[in-house]
Design a protein around this motif. Sequence first.
Motif, PDB file in Angstrom:
ATOM      1  N   ARG A   1       0.829  -1.211   0.000  1.00  0.00           N
ATOM      2  CA  ARG A   1       0.000   0.000   0.000  1.00  0.00           C
ATOM      3  C   ARG A   1       0.860   1.257   0.000  1.00  0.00           C
ATOM      4  NH1 ARG A   1      -2.127   1.535   5.903  1.00  0.00           N
ATOM      5  NH2 ARG A   1      -0.394   0.638   7.036  1.00  0.00           N
ATOM      6  N   LEU A   2       2.015   1.210   0.648  1.00  0.00           N
ATOM      7  CA  LEU A   2       2.927   2.353   0.619  1.00  0.00           C
ATOM      8  C   LEU A   2       3.426   2.604  -0.801  1.00  0.00           C
ATOM      9  CD1 LEU A   2       4.777   4.419   2.218  1.00  0.00           C
ATOM     10  CD2 LEU A   2       6.491   2.617   2.103  1.00  0.00           C
ATOM     11  N   ILE A   3       3.849   1.545  -1.475  1.00  0.00           N
ATOM     12  CA  ILE A   3       4.367   1.682  -2.835  1.00  0.00           C
ATOM     13  C   ILE A   3       3.253   2.086  -3.793  1.00  0.00           C
ATOM     14  CG2 ILE A   3       5.553   0.471  -4.707  1.00  0.00           C
ATOM     15  CD1 ILE A   3       7.206   1.028  -2.026  1.00  0.00           C
ATOM     16  N   PHE A   4       2.071   1.465  -3.661  1.00  0.00           N
ATOM     17  CA  PHE A   4       0.934   1.844  -4.514  1.00  0.00           C
ATOM     18  C   PHE A   4       0.596   3.321  -4.326  1.00  0.00           C
ATOM     19  CE2 PHE A   4      -0.827  -2.746  -4.171  1.00  0.00           C
ATOM     20  CZ  PHE A   4      -0.089  -3.137  -5.270  1.00  0.00           C
ATOM     21  N   TYR A   5       0.569   3.768  -3.064  1.00  0.00           N
ATOM     22  CA  TYR A   5       0.244   5.167  -2.788  1.00  0.00           C
ATOM     23  C   TYR A   5       1.229   6.102  -3.485  1.00  0.00           C
ATOM     24  CZ  TYR A   5      -0.279   9.633  -0.491  1.00  0.00           C
ATOM     25  OH  TYR A   5      -0.439  10.980  -0.264  1.00  0.00           O
ATOM     26  N   GLU A   6       2.505   5.803  -3.364  1.00  0.00           N
ATOM     27  CA  GLU A   6       3.512   6.666  -3.993  1.00  0.00           C
ATOM     28  C   GLU A   6       3.332   6.708  -5.509  1.00  0.00           C
ATOM     29  OE1 GLU A   6       7.223   5.086  -2.617  1.00  0.00           O
ATOM     30  OE2 GLU A   6       7.049   6.039  -0.657  1.00  0.00           O
ATOM     31  N   LYS A   7       3.069   5.555  -6.109  1.00  0.00           N
ATOM     32  CA  LYS A   7       2.875   5.502  -7.568  1.00  0.00           C
ATOM     33  C   LYS A   7       1.619   6.275  -7.973  1.00  0.00           C
ATOM     34  CE  LYS A   7       6.356   2.802  -8.417  1.00  0.00           C
ATOM     35  NZ  LYS A   7       7.565   3.323  -9.012  1.00  0.00           N
ATOM     36  N   PHE A   8       0.520   6.068  -7.253  1.00  0.00           N
ATOM     37  CA  PHE A   8      -0.723   6.778  -7.565  1.00  0.00           C
ATOM     38  C   PHE A   8      -0.550   8.278  -7.387  1.00  0.00           C
ATOM     39  CE2 PHE A   8      -3.381   2.857  -6.069  1.00  0.00           C
ATOM     40  CZ  PHE A   8      -3.021   2.179  -7.224  1.00  0.00           C
ATOM     41  N   ARG A   9       0.085   8.688  -6.278  1.00  0.00           N
ATOM     42  CA  ARG A   9       0.283  10.115  -5.993  1.00  0.00           C
ATOM     43  C   ARG A   9       1.136  10.761  -7.069  1.00  0.00           C
ATOM     44  NH1 ARG A   9       3.924  10.888  -1.229  1.00  0.00           N
ATOM     45  NH2 ARG A   9       5.351  10.424  -2.911  1.00  0.00           N
ATOM     46  N   ASN A  10       2.182  10.074  -7.512  1.00  0.00           N
ATOM     47  CA  ASN A  10       3.045  10.644  -8.560  1.00  0.00           C
ATOM     48  C   ASN A  10       2.277  10.861  -9.859  1.00  0.00           C
ATOM     49  OD1 ASN A  10       5.211  10.702  -6.818  1.00  0.00           O
ATOM     50  ND2 ASN A  10       6.067   8.766  -7.549  1.00  0.00           N
ATOM     51  N   PHE A  11       1.298  10.029 -10.122  1.00  0.00           N
ATOM     52  CA  PHE A  11       0.475  10.169 -11.332  1.00  0.00           C
ATOM     53  C   PHE A  11      -0.322  11.476 -11.307  1.00  0.00           C
ATOM     54  CE2 PHE A  11      -3.529   9.496 -13.599  1.00  0.00           C
ATOM     55  CZ  PHE A  11      -3.048   9.177 -14.863  1.00  0.00           C
ATOM     56  N   PHE A  12      -0.743  11.914 -10.114  1.00  0.00           N
ATOM     57  CA  PHE A  12      -1.582  13.113  -9.970  1.00  0.00           C
ATOM     58  C   PHE A  12      -0.797  14.398  -9.699  1.00  0.00           C
ATOM     59  CE2 PHE A  12      -4.710   9.776  -9.062  1.00  0.00           C
ATOM     60  CZ  PHE A  12      -5.737  10.194  -9.902  1.00  0.00           C
ATOM     61  N   ARG A  13       0.512  14.323  -9.677  1.00  0.00           N
ATOM     62  CA  ARG A  13       1.306  15.535  -9.399  1.00  0.00           C
ATOM     63  C   ARG A  13       1.195  16.525 -10.546  1.00  0.00           C
ATOM     64  NH1 ARG A  13       6.487  14.503  -5.703  1.00  0.00           N
ATOM     65  NH2 ARG A  13       5.344  13.309  -4.200  1.00  0.00           N
ATOM     66  N   ASP A  14       1.136  17.805 -10.179  1.00  0.00           N
ATOM     67  CA  ASP A  14       1.122  18.840 -11.218  1.00  0.00           C
ATOM     68  C   ASP A  14       2.547  19.189 -11.620  1.00  0.00           C
ATOM     69  OD1 ASP A  14       2.135  20.524  -9.231  1.00  0.00           O
ATOM     70  OD2 ASP A  14       0.219  21.517  -8.862  1.00  0.00           O
ATOM     71  N   SER A  15       2.704  20.212 -12.447  1.00  0.00           N
ATOM     72  CA  SER A  15       4.028  20.566 -12.972  1.00  0.00           C
ATOM     73  C   SER A  15       4.990  21.028 -11.883  1.00  0.00           C
ATOM     74  CB  SER A  15       3.902  21.635 -14.056  1.00  0.00           C
ATOM     75  OG  SER A  15       3.254  22.788 -13.522  1.00  0.00           O
ATOM     76  N   GLN A  16       4.461  21.520 -10.748  1.00  0.00           N
ATOM     77  CA  GLN A  16       5.329  21.932  -9.622  1.00  0.00           C
ATOM     78  C   GLN A  16       5.577  20.791  -8.636  1.00  0.00           C
ATOM     79  OE1 GLN A  16       2.560  24.115 -10.350  1.00  0.00           O
ATOM     80  NE2 GLN A  16       3.940  25.325 -11.635  1.00  0.00           N
ATOM     81  N   GLY A  17       5.018  19.618  -8.902  1.00  0.00           N
ATOM     82  CA  GLY A  17       5.217  18.472  -8.021  1.00  0.00           C
ATOM     83  C   GLY A  17       4.228  18.388  -6.880  1.00  0.00           C
ATOM     84  N   ASN A  18       3.190  19.208  -6.909  1.00  0.00           N
ATOM     85  CA  ASN A  18       2.179  19.222  -5.848  1.00  0.00           C
ATOM     86  C   ASN A  18       1.012  18.302  -6.202  1.00  0.00           C
ATOM     87  OD1 ASN A  18       3.624  21.223  -4.416  1.00  0.00           O
ATOM     88  ND2 ASN A  18       2.728  22.813  -5.699  1.00  0.00           N
ATOM     89  N   THR A  19       0.354  17.820  -5.158  1.00  0.00           N
ATOM     90  CA  THR A  19      -0.829  16.982  -5.326  1.00  0.00           C
ATOM     91  C   THR A  19      -1.913  17.529  -4.410  1.00  0.00           C
ATOM     92  OG1 THR A  19       0.674  15.106  -5.563  1.00  0.00           O
ATOM     93  CG2 THR A  19      -1.637  14.587  -5.331  1.00  0.00           C
ATOM     94  N   SER A  20      -3.123  17.630  -4.919  1.00  0.00           N
ATOM     95  CA  SER A  20      -4.226  18.159  -4.106  1.00  0.00           C
ATOM     96  C   SER A  20      -4.585  17.179  -2.994  1.00  0.00           C
ATOM     97  CB  SER A  20      -5.448  18.432  -4.980  1.00  0.00           C
ATOM     98  OG  SER A  20      -6.034  17.213  -5.388  1.00  0.00           O
TER      99      SER A  20
END
Length: 193
Positions: free
Chosen positions: A100-119
Amino acid sequence: MAVLRNVDNTANKANESVALRYTVAVLAAWAAELVTYPFDLTKTRLQIQSEVATAKQGFKLENIGMVGTAFKIVKKEGVLKLWSGLMPMLQRHAIYSGSRLIFYEKFRNFFRDSQGNTSLAAQSLCGASAGALGQLIASPTDLVKVQMQAEGRRLLQGKRPRFANCRQAYSILYSESGIKGFWRGTKEIDKYY
């Protein structure tokens, strides 16, 4: 200090491989589980006691609480019975906690904007999805854990245990229900997480 380090530093990223993060997550979950597992077992035994009292004529429901139940288990079955079913729980964390930690990181990286932020909404969605996917994969180990804890019901009914270890439990459950049987109850994943 780990709290003050720069997470954007490539040297830090190289030192913290996926395997290392996965391993640390699993070891942390194992440490917590070893301490809290007797509470989980005692809770399950209290639930089972109510079921046995309802189904068995003349069985007296003892309202001795969690601590009293734990002492009763130790007195009648031995202190190690407080960790009965621990092996499938450790197997569960080897799958669930790290993945779940690895899945979360992969999912979160998919949603990052151009500045590296995620809502916050995207992070919440990523967390829920990672937890659900990890639980879906680890579901067979939860089933075996509960089955091993439920052996206390058979003891209360005066019956012999169905299995002595988790390998036998996996084998019996597979012979009874096939591979799909390991995912009984997965529709209720959200009740745990």
